[in-house]
Each structure stands twice: as C-alpha cells, then as structure tokens.
Motif scaffolding. Structure first.
Motif, short mmCIF file in Angstrom:
data_model
loop_
_atom_site.label_atom_id
_atom_site.label_comp_id
_atom_site.label_asym_id
_atom_site.label_seq_id
_atom_site.Cartn_x
_atom_site.Cartn_y
_atom_site.Cartn_z
N ASP A 69 0.82 -1.22 0.00
CA ASP A 69 0.00 0.00 0.00
C ASP A 69 0.85 1.26 0.00
O ASP A 69 0.51 2.24 -0.66
CB ASP A 69 -0.93 0.01 1.21
N ALA A 73 0.64 4.25 -2.80
CA ALA A 73 0.33 5.62 -2.40
C ALA A 73 1.47 6.56 -2.75
O ALA A 73 1.24 7.69 -3.19
CB ALA A 73 0.05 5.68 -0.90
N GLY A 96 -4.28 10.41 1.64
CA GLY A 96 -5.63 9.96 1.37
C GLY A 96 -5.65 8.60 0.67
O GLY A 96 -6.44 7.72 1.02
N VAL A 97 -4.76 8.42 -0.30
CA VAL A 97 -4.68 7.13 -0.99
C VAL A 97 -4.21 6.04 -0.03
O VAL A 97 -4.76 4.92 -0.04
CB VAL A 97 -3.75 7.23 -2.22
N TYR A 99 -4.65 5.93 3.19
CA TYR A 99 -5.77 5.65 4.08
C TYR A 99 -6.84 4.80 3.37
O TYR A 99 -7.35 3.83 3.94
CB TYR A 99 -6.39 6.95 4.62
N ALA A 100 -7.15 5.17 2.13
CA ALA A 100 -8.16 4.42 1.37
C ALA A 100 -7.70 2.99 1.12
O ALA A 100 -8.51 2.05 1.23
CB ALA A 100 -8.44 5.13 0.05
N LEU A 101 -6.44 2.81 0.81
CA LEU A 101 -5.92 1.46 0.58
C LEU A 101 -5.91 0.63 1.87
O LEU A 101 -6.08 -0.59 1.83
CB LEU A 101 -4.52 1.52 -0.02
N SER A 102 -5.72 1.30 3.01
CA SER A 102 -5.72 0.55 4.28
C SER A 102 -7.13 0.08 4.64
O SER A 102 -7.28 -0.87 5.42
CB SER A 102 -5.15 1.40 5.40
N LEU A 103 -8.15 0.73 4.11
CA LEU A 103 -9.53 0.32 4.39
C LEU A 103 -9.96 -0.87 3.54
O LEU A 103 -10.91 -1.57 3.91
CB LEU A 103 -10.49 1.49 4.13
N LEU A 104 -9.29 -1.10 2.42
CA LEU A 104 -9.64 -2.23 1.56
C LEU A 104 -9.23 -3.55 2.22
O LEU A 104 -8.21 -3.62 2.90
CB LEU A 104 -8.94 -2.11 0.21
#
Length: 105
Positions: A69, A73, A96-97, A99-104
C-alpha cells in the motif's frame, strides 16, 4: 572504552569536515558555479534517501508489488507532485490514498 573512542573520533571528524567547509568558503567571495550546481542536488538526494526505504521495505524485506500500500500511495503522490508541483496537494493525496488502501480488505 573503545566505543567512546569511536564516538569521539566520529564527532571530531564531523566537526572537522563542517569547519573545513565553512573555512574554505569563508576565503572565497563567491561559491563556484560548479559547486553550486552540485549542491542543488543535495535536498532531493536526502529526501529520496529518507523516503524510499519506507516505500519499498516491509519488515526489512524488499516489497515491490501491488500488495504494498505504501508503494502504491507513494507512486500516486509522485504523479501528483509531478503534475501539480504543490507540496500540500502531494501530501494530502498521498495520505488519502494510503488511508483508502488501508480500508480495503
């Protein structure tokens, strides 16, 4: 005892290097253009040396894959930096990217 000798030798060497640089350029009126050009590459080199290990290493091992990730990012942030040349946008998009990748999953 020998550890302290190494620490003192490193401190003396660092001090001598810095003082010699200041003393050398204290005798010159202007910094030579070639030296000035070379010194302009120092900030990008230091930034790369600080950031790159965090992007490509995971638990001490090389992690260059789509599953990394941080690397993804960082790549997106590099594109944003190249296109906008705006530091705030680069950091915001990169974080932001990440964080978004950590949510996947």
């Amino acid at each position: 005892m020998s550890l302290w000798l190494v620490v003192l030798a490193a401190a003396a060497g660092t001090y001598a290097l810095r003082v010699s640089f200041i003393a050398l350029f204290g005798r010159l009126d202007d910094v030579p253009p070639r030296v000035e050009r070379v010194l302009s590459y120092v900030p990008p080199a230091v930034l790369a040396a600080l950031v790159l290990p965090e992007l490509v290493l995971s638990d001490g091992a090389l992690a260059v894959s789509l599953g990394n990730d941080r690397l993804l990012a960082g790549a997106v942030a590099a594109v944003v930096a190249w296109r906008t040349e705006d530091m705030l946008a680069t950091v915001a998009v990169g974080m932001g990217v990440l964080y978004a990748l950590s949510l996947l999953p």
